[in-house]
Design an enzyme around this catalytic site. Structure first.
Site, PDB file in Angstrom:
ATOM      1  N   SER A 213      12.880  -2.190   9.276  1.00 51.89           N
ATOM      2  CA  SER A 213      13.943  -1.595   8.455  1.00 51.89           C
ATOM      3  C   SER A 213      15.321  -2.013   8.931  1.00 51.89           C
ATOM      4  CB  SER A 213      13.885  -0.058   8.520  1.00 51.89           C
ATOM      5  OG  SER A 213      12.721   0.441   7.910  1.00 51.89           O
ATOM      6  N   ILE A 214      16.216  -2.248   7.994  1.00 45.91           N
ATOM      7  CA  ILE A 214      17.609  -2.509   8.348  1.00 45.91           C
ATOM      8  C   ILE A 214      18.159  -1.322   9.145  1.00 45.91           C
ATOM      9  CG2 ILE A 214      19.932  -2.797   7.405  1.00 45.91           C
ATOM     10  CD1 ILE A 214      18.668  -4.496   5.158  1.00 45.91           C
TER      11      ILE A 214
ATOM     12  N   TYR B 176      15.447  -8.725  -9.580  1.00 41.64           N
ATOM     13  CA  TYR B 176      16.152  -7.598  -8.953  1.00 41.64           C
ATOM     14  C   TYR B 176      16.511  -6.542 -10.014  1.00 41.64           C
ATOM     15  CZ  TYR B 176      18.757  -5.240  -5.244  1.00 41.64           C
ATOM     16  OH  TYR B 176      19.188  -4.330  -4.301  1.00 41.64           O
TER      17      TYR B 176
ATOM     18  N   ARG C 187      12.967  -9.658   5.251  1.00 41.87           N
ATOM     19  CA  ARG C 187      11.599  -9.202   4.973  1.00 41.87           C
ATOM     20  C   ARG C 187      11.368  -7.809   5.562  1.00 41.87           C
ATOM     21  NH1 ARG C 187       7.860 -12.357   2.933  1.00 41.87           N
ATOM     22  NH2 ARG C 187       8.802 -14.343   3.473  1.00 41.87           N
ATOM     23  N   THR C 188      11.641  -6.776   4.784  1.00 46.59           N
ATOM     24  CA  THR C 188      11.393  -5.384   5.195  1.00 46.59           C
ATOM     25  C   THR C 188      10.318  -4.811   4.269  1.00 46.59           C
ATOM     26  OG1 THR C 188      13.039  -4.542   3.661  1.00 46.59           O
ATOM     27  CG2 THR C 188      13.818  -5.096   5.879  1.00 46.59           C
TER      28      THR C 188
ATOM     29  N   ALA D  69      13.618   1.835  -6.806  1.00 49.25           N
ATOM     30  CA  ALA D  69      13.374   1.742  -8.244  1.00 49.25           C
ATOM     31  C   ALA D  69      11.859   1.669  -8.421  1.00 49.25           C
ATOM     32  CB  ALA D  69      14.036   0.496  -8.827  1.00 49.25           C
TER      33      ALA D  69
ATOM     34  N   ASP E 204      14.594  14.175   1.389  1.00 48.82           N
ATOM     35  CA  ASP E 204      14.321  13.396   0.178  1.00 48.82           C
ATOM     36  C   ASP E 204      15.641  13.300  -0.580  1.00 48.82           C
ATOM     37  OD1 ASP E 204      13.723  12.439  -2.326  1.00 48.82           O
ATOM     38  OD2 ASP E 204      12.000  13.765  -2.647  1.00 48.82           O
TER      39      ASP E 204
ATOM     40  N   LYS F  56      23.048  -1.155  -7.605  1.00 49.96           N
ATOM     41  CA  LYS F  56      23.907  -1.598  -6.488  1.00 49.96           C
ATOM     42  C   LYS F  56      25.353  -1.780  -6.947  1.00 49.96           C
ATOM     43  CE  LYS F  56      20.939  -1.892  -2.995  1.00 49.96           C
ATOM     44  NZ  LYS F  56      20.894  -0.812  -1.993  1.00 49.96           N
TER      45      LYS F  56
HETATM   46  P1  NAD Z   1      13.035  -0.238   4.036  1.00 52.30           P
HETATM   47  O1  NAD Z   1      11.874  -0.111   3.126  1.00 52.30           O
HETATM   48  O2  NAD Z   1      12.759  -0.381   5.472  1.00 52.30           O
HETATM   49  O3  NAD Z   1      14.049   0.982   3.799  1.00 52.30           O
HETATM   50  C1  NAD Z   1      14.215   1.626   2.563  1.00 52.30           C
HETATM   51  C2  NAD Z   1      14.270   3.092   2.880  1.00 52.30           C
HETATM   52  O4  NAD Z   1      14.546   3.873   1.707  1.00 52.30           O
HETATM   53  C3  NAD Z   1      12.945   3.617   3.459  1.00 52.30           C
HETATM   54  O5  NAD Z   1      13.156   4.139   4.739  1.00 52.30           O
HETATM   55  C4  NAD Z   1      12.559   4.714   2.487  1.00 52.30           C
HETATM   56  O6  NAD Z   1      11.927   5.825   3.117  1.00 52.30           O
HETATM   57  C5  NAD Z   1      13.922   5.100   1.927  1.00 52.30           C
HETATM   58  N1  NAD Z   1      13.812   5.886   0.687  1.00 52.30           N
HETATM   59  C6  NAD Z   1      13.300   5.487  -0.501  1.00 52.30           C
HETATM   60  N2  NAD Z   1      13.322   6.518  -1.368  1.00 52.30           N
HETATM   61  C7  NAD Z   1      13.849   7.575  -0.704  1.00 52.30           C
HETATM   62  C8  NAD Z   1      14.137   8.922  -1.047  1.00 52.30           C
HETATM   63  N3  NAD Z   1      13.853   9.425  -2.274  1.00 52.30           N
HETATM   64  N4  NAD Z   1      14.711   9.725  -0.115  1.00 52.30           N
HETATM   65  C9  NAD Z   1      14.986   9.257   1.125  1.00 52.30           C
HETATM   66  N5  NAD Z   1      14.731   7.999   1.516  1.00 52.30           N
HETATM   67  C10 NAD Z   1      14.172   7.170   0.615  1.00 52.30           C
HETATM   68  O7  NAD Z   1      13.870  -1.497   3.470  1.00 52.30           O
HETATM   69  P2  NAD Z   1      15.320  -2.050   3.847  1.00 52.30           P
HETATM   70  O8  NAD Z   1      15.320  -3.443   3.330  1.00 52.30           O
HETATM   71  O9  NAD Z   1      15.646  -1.755   5.230  1.00 52.30           O
HETATM   72  O10 NAD Z   1      16.285  -1.213   2.873  1.00 52.30           O
HETATM   73  C11 NAD Z   1      17.387  -0.454   3.335  1.00 52.30           C
HETATM   74  C12 NAD Z   1      18.600  -0.689   2.458  1.00 52.30           C
HETATM   75  O11 NAD Z   1      19.026  -2.039   2.607  1.00 52.30           O
HETATM   76  C13 NAD Z   1      18.375  -0.471   0.970  1.00 52.30           C
HETATM   77  O12 NAD Z   1      19.513   0.147   0.402  1.00 52.30           O
HETATM   78  C14 NAD Z   1      18.258  -1.886   0.442  1.00 52.30           C
HETATM   79  O13 NAD Z   1      18.633  -1.966  -0.914  1.00 52.30           O
HETATM   80  C15 NAD Z   1      19.266  -2.572   1.319  1.00 52.30           C
HETATM   81  N6  NAD Z   1      19.176  -4.040   1.382  1.00 52.30           N
HETATM   82  C16 NAD Z   1      18.006  -4.650   1.699  1.00 52.30           C
HETATM   83  C17 NAD Z   1      17.944  -6.037   1.742  1.00 52.30           C
HETATM   84  C18 NAD Z   1      16.651  -6.767   2.050  1.00 52.30           C
HETATM   85  O14 NAD Z   1      16.527  -7.944   1.702  1.00 52.30           O
HETATM   86  N7  NAD Z   1      15.703  -6.144   2.711  1.00 52.30           N
HETATM   87  C19 NAD Z   1      19.087  -6.809   1.475  1.00 52.30           C
HETATM   88  C20 NAD Z   1      20.284  -6.140   1.171  1.00 52.30           C
HETATM   89  C21 NAD Z   1      20.311  -4.751   1.122  1.00 52.30           C
HETATM   90  O1  0WE Z   2      17.369  -3.677  -2.371  1.00 48.62           O
HETATM   91  C1  0WE Z   2      16.365  -4.316  -2.127  1.00 48.62           C
HETATM   92  C2  0WE Z   2      14.992  -3.722  -2.395  1.00 48.62           C
HETATM   93  C3  0WE Z   2      15.057  -2.397  -3.054  1.00 48.62           C
HETATM   94  C4  0WE Z   2      13.759  -1.842  -3.568  1.00 48.62           C
HETATM   95  C5  0WE Z   2      12.491  -2.306  -3.213  1.00 48.62           C
HETATM   96  C6  0WE Z   2      11.347  -1.704  -3.739  1.00 48.62           C
HETATM   97  C7  0WE Z   2       9.966  -2.211  -3.446  1.00 48.62           C
HETATM   98  C8  0WE Z   2       8.942  -1.111  -3.582  1.00 48.62           C
HETATM   99  C9  0WE Z   2      13.842  -0.791  -4.450  1.00 48.62           C
HETATM  100  N1  0WE Z   2      12.755  -0.200  -4.972  1.00 48.62           N
HETATM  101  C10 0WE Z   2      11.520  -0.626  -4.631  1.00 48.62           C
HETATM  102  N2  0WE Z   2      10.435  -0.009  -5.187  1.00 48.62           N
HETATM  103  C11 0WE Z   2       9.175  -0.228  -4.768  1.00 48.62           C
HETATM  104  O2  0WE Z   2       8.213   0.322  -5.345  1.00 48.62           O
HETATM  105  N3  0WE Z   2      16.492  -5.602  -1.661  1.00 48.62           N
HETATM  106  C12 0WE Z   2      17.797  -6.180  -1.577  1.00 48.62           C
HETATM  107  C13 0WE Z   2      15.344  -6.470  -1.294  1.00 48.62           C
HETATM  108  C14 0WE Z   2      14.971  -7.244  -2.512  1.00 48.62           C
HETATM  109  O3  0WE Z   2      14.236  -6.695  -3.495  1.00 48.62           O
HETATM  110  C15 0WE Z   2      14.113  -7.626  -4.503  1.00 48.62           C
HETATM  111  C16 0WE Z   2      14.806  -8.784  -4.139  1.00 48.62           C
HETATM  112  C17 0WE Z   2      15.368  -8.547  -2.859  1.00 48.62           C
HETATM  113  C18 0WE Z   2      16.213  -9.474  -2.071  1.00 48.62           C
HETATM  114  C19 0WE Z   2      13.467  -7.529  -5.724  1.00 48.62           C
HETATM  115  C20 0WE Z   2      13.490  -8.629  -6.576  1.00 48.62           C
HETATM  116  C21 0WE Z   2      14.184  -9.776  -6.233  1.00 48.62           C
HETATM  117  C22 0WE Z   2      14.848  -9.873  -5.003  1.00 48.62           C
END
Ligand code: NAD
Ligand code: 0WE
Length: 263
Positions: A19-20, A156, A193-194, A95, A64, A163
């Site tokens: 996780s980030i 996306y 990759r999370t 989403a 939550d 966002k």
């Molecule tokens: P992650 O799956 O590790 O974290 C997402 C978190 O959202 C999880 O801990 C999950 O429990 C939490 N969450 C979802 N629904 C929830 C709810 N109803 N109540 C409370 N918590 C809830 O993935 P990540 O990539 O670390 O995502 C963290 C943030 O970083 C997100 O906002 C994501 O959009 C953003 N982000 C991710 C990427 C990427 O490529 N992974 C890039 C840019 C931004």
């Molecule tokens: O913000 C995100 C991911 C957010 C996310 C991911 C999931 C997967 C599981 C929101 N909702 C859900 N719902 C689920 O059921 N990112 C920036 C990572 C991400 O997600 C993508 C990307 C990238 C990058 C989805 C499509 C295309 C690119």
């Protein structure tokens, strides 16, 4: 350095060591902060408790993001542990999975739109409102965004709209809270990759394109996001609010990468 020593910081969104929010928590601990973290439901509770122990967190509390009652309860419980809060990290996005596949217009639905915006954007304002009474001495709020807010990306989809809303949320919250000495910022991270990226169709291809197009020529890490987050939540960033800071290896700054010309 220890530029966060003595600071109390609440971190949401730790789901795994990928996780980030985990990278952010590590950097903040290294800089001397006390951490509290949250889990979204009973299913996630044992996982997050394990991670919190590894981290040396002061508290692990349920929240939550969809529930006003749980958000209120979170700060009522946190208030029993800490007299004040210095920073809050919002690292939450969701989403329905079927929204993140294929063309936006084929995938988007009223329900999916509402859920994405509620969990991924509104929740930041809801947490900000509830945190405010514990931030009487000023503080910092931070959220995570993605460039899919500004540019259409394959798959996306409705998350891009959510966002865009979240980034506007940052600016309006910064305006609302500036007089209280509370700064509000976002980090726009490159793809990592999370769990939230796992199972996304074509994620590998998108990461490969990113690595080729970004000036740094490689993916970015949760450690790099963590370091920027620690800075933005610290007094070192006392003049910065309402901003979106890119931690993306320069991807957003390039039109056509030199790397495509060179090959
Ligand atoms: P992650 O799956 O590790 O974290 C997402 C978190 O959202 C999880 O801990 C999950 O429990 C939490 N969450 C979802 N629904 C929830 C709810 N109803 N109540 C409370 N918590 C809830 O993935 P990540 O990539 O670390 O995502 C963290 C943030 O970083 C997100 O906002 C994501 O959009 C953003 N982000 C991710 C990427 C990427 O490529 N992974 C890039 C840019 C931004
Ligand atoms: O913000 C995100 C991911 C957010 C996310 C991911 C999931 C997967 C599981 C929101 N909702 C859900 N719902 C689920 O059921 N990112 C920036 C990572 C991400 O997600 C993508 C990307 C990238 C990058 C989805 C499509 C295309 C690119």
């Amino acid at each position: 350095m220890s530029f966060l020593s003595g600071k109390n910081i609440l971190i949401t969104g730790i789901a795994s060591e990928r996780s980030i929010a985990w990278g952010i928590a590590q950097a903040m601990r290294r800089e001397g902060a006390q951490i509290a973290c949250t889990y979204p439901n009973e299913k996630m509770k044992p996982r997050v408790e394990g991670l919190a122990e590894k981290l040396g967190a002061d508290a692990v509390l349920p929240c939550d993001a969809a529930s006003d009652a749980e958000i209120a309860e979170l700060f009522s419980e946190l208030g029993k542990k800490w007299e004040h809060l210095d920073a809050l990290v919002h690292s939450i996005a969701y989403a329905p999975r079927e929204e993140l596949n294929g063309m936006f217009l084929d995938a988007v639905s009223r329900d999916g739109f509402n859920t994405a915006h509620e969990i991924s954007s509104y929740s930041f304002a809801a947490l900000a409102r509830a945190a405010r009474p514990m931030m009487r001495a000023g503080g910092a709020l931070l959220t995570l965004t993605y460039i899919g807010s500004l540019r259409a990306m394959p798959g996306y989809n409705v998350m891009g709209l959510a966002k865009a809303s979240l980034e506007a949320n940052v600016r309006y919250l910064a305006q609302s809270l500036g007089a209280d000495g509370i700064r509000v910022n976002a980090i726009s991270a490159g793809p990592i990759r999370t769990l939230a990226a796992s199972g996304i169709a074509n994620f590998k291809k998108m990461l490969a394109h990113f690595e080729k197009a970004a000036p740094l020529g490689r993916a970015i890490t949760i450690e790099e996001v963590g370091n920027a987050a620690a800075f933005l939540c610290s007094d070192l960033a006392s003049g910065i609010t309402g901003e979106i800071t890119y931690v993306d290896g320069g991807f957003s700054t390039v039109g056509i990468s030199e790397r495509f010309i060179a090959e």
